[in-house]
Scaffold this motif. Structure first.
Motif, mmCIF file in Angstrom:
data_model
loop_
_atom_site.group_PDB
_atom_site.id
_atom_site.type_symbol
_atom_site.label_atom_id
_atom_site.label_comp_id
_atom_site.label_asym_id
_atom_site.label_seq_id
_atom_site.Cartn_x
_atom_site.Cartn_y
_atom_site.Cartn_z
ATOM 1 N N HIS A 8 39.274 -95.105 83.450
ATOM 2 C CA HIS A 8 37.920 -95.340 83.962
ATOM 3 C C HIS A 8 36.929 -94.435 83.233
ATOM 4 O O HIS A 8 37.253 -93.289 82.897
ATOM 5 N N ASP A 13 33.618 -95.074 87.925
ATOM 6 C CA ASP A 13 33.641 -93.766 88.580
ATOM 7 C C ASP A 13 34.378 -92.689 87.796
ATOM 8 O O ASP A 13 34.813 -91.698 88.379
ATOM 9 N N HIS A 38 36.249 -100.215 87.277
ATOM 10 C CA HIS A 38 36.151 -101.023 88.499
ATOM 11 C C HIS A 38 34.959 -101.973 88.392
ATOM 12 O O HIS A 38 33.816 -101.531 88.203
ATOM 13 N N HIS A 250 40.453 -90.666 85.336
ATOM 14 C CA HIS A 250 39.077 -90.673 85.854
ATOM 15 C C HIS A 250 38.294 -89.458 85.351
ATOM 16 O O HIS A 250 37.248 -89.123 85.919
HETATM 17 ZN ZN ZN Z 1 38.200 -95.282 90.350
#
Ligand code: ZN
Ligand code: AMP
Ligand code: FE
Ligand code: FE
Length: 290
Positions: A8, A13, A38, A250
């Protein structure tokens, strides 16, 4: 030769920009990676260009949530999607509209609990990317309302938390149709998060998804134990599913998950090649369109 097929960026995020993730992939010695933000493909063009200039292979991806009974979650990864597909544009717009309804409800609830937080702050935190609960968690953490991100979820943002609201989700059928309709190949993300009660139930859920067009299973993931990886690998092989793997990177939001490493395990390049080969053969051997 290793890869990472689940990551990501700031387009959703994560905390690293798409080109920063590409640089991290190169620095980690990966030969291929996929960006799977996402509900959005906004980071794909940048990630693809950065990967080309770094000389590493890149696969465009997306991760969408679908309806599934609690406490489980059902996430579908789409690989090789055409970021300019109108089908994808329609559905990502619908998903973002769902978030636009949900996020203000979460914020209003937090305010009614006496917390000082505004939608403007949350949007600033997301810096133009898709707004998600991790952005809200980051603010709660910074303001000292919680001690950790995990506390923010447990106390406020996760199911059972004081400010939890579900987001509008696609049905599994719509999620798979969207991915296939935009030229992609659908893979069940982190099957551990389905929280199925036994092997029979797990297999049934996967078979039902295969009837809707599922083609792969994410066997390696940061939430999977060695035993899980073995179980999912055996199941994928038996059902004739492609195997994939990724860290679910992330950036600083999940600092203990480095790119290219999933719970101490690396992801073999063969997983990337099998995905790519399936996509290429579907497109009559044209590699330019991936
Ligand atoms: Zn996420
Ligand atoms: P959203 O897209 O707004 O539903 O938020 C999903 C993100 O929240 C994903 O990146 C998850 O990893 C993260 N998340 C969900 N539940 C938790 C939890 N209990 N603790 C930490 N992060 C979580
Ligand atoms: Fe996920
Ligand atoms: Fe993810």
């Amino acid at each position: 030769m290793f890869v990472d097929l689940h990551s990501h960026s700031t387009a959703s995020d994560g905390t690293a920009s798409p080109s920063e993730v590409a640089q991290l992939a190169a620095a980690a010695g990966l030969s291929a990676w996929a960006l799977s933000d996402h509900d959005t493909v906004a980071g794909i063009a940048e990630a693809s260009a950065a990967s080309a200039s770094l000389g590493i292979d890149f696969l465009p991806g997306i991760e969408v949530s679908a309806e599934y009974p609690q406490p489980g979650t059902l996430h579908i990864l789409g690989y090789g999607i055409d970021p300019n597909s109108p089908v994808l544009a329609d559905l990502t717009r619908q998903l973002l509209a769902g978030r636009d309804t949900r996020n203000p409800r979460i914020i209003a609830k937090l305010q009614s609990l006496g917390l000082d937080i505004t939608m403007d702050e949350v949007e600033a935190e997301a810096a133009g990317g898709v707004v998600g609960r991790p952005h809200i968690a980051a603010i709660l953490l910074r303001k000292g309302y919680v001690g950790t991100t995990k506390d923010a979820f447990n106390k406020y943002l996760a199911p059972g938390g004081q400010a939890y609201f579900d987001k509008e989700r696609l049905t599994p059928r719509d999620a798979l149709d969207m991915i296939r309709g935009s030229g992609g190949l659908a893979v069940l993300a982190h099957p551990i998060q389905l929280r199925t009660e036994n092997h029979g139930q797990l297999e049934q859920v996967i078979k039902d998804l295969m009837d809707l067009g599922l083609e792969g299973l994410e066997v390696i993931h940061s939430d999977h134990s060695a035993q899980d990886v073995e179980t999912y690998t055996r199941l994928a092989d038996r059902l004739g599913l492609l195997k994939t793997g990724g860290s679910d990177f992330h950036g600083g939001k999940k600092p203990n998950i480095p790119l290219g490493m999933a719970n101490g395990r690396r992801i073999p390049r063969r997983f990337y090649e099998d995905l790519r080969d399936r996509l290429v053969s579907r497109r009559g051997g044209n590699t330019n369109t991936i």
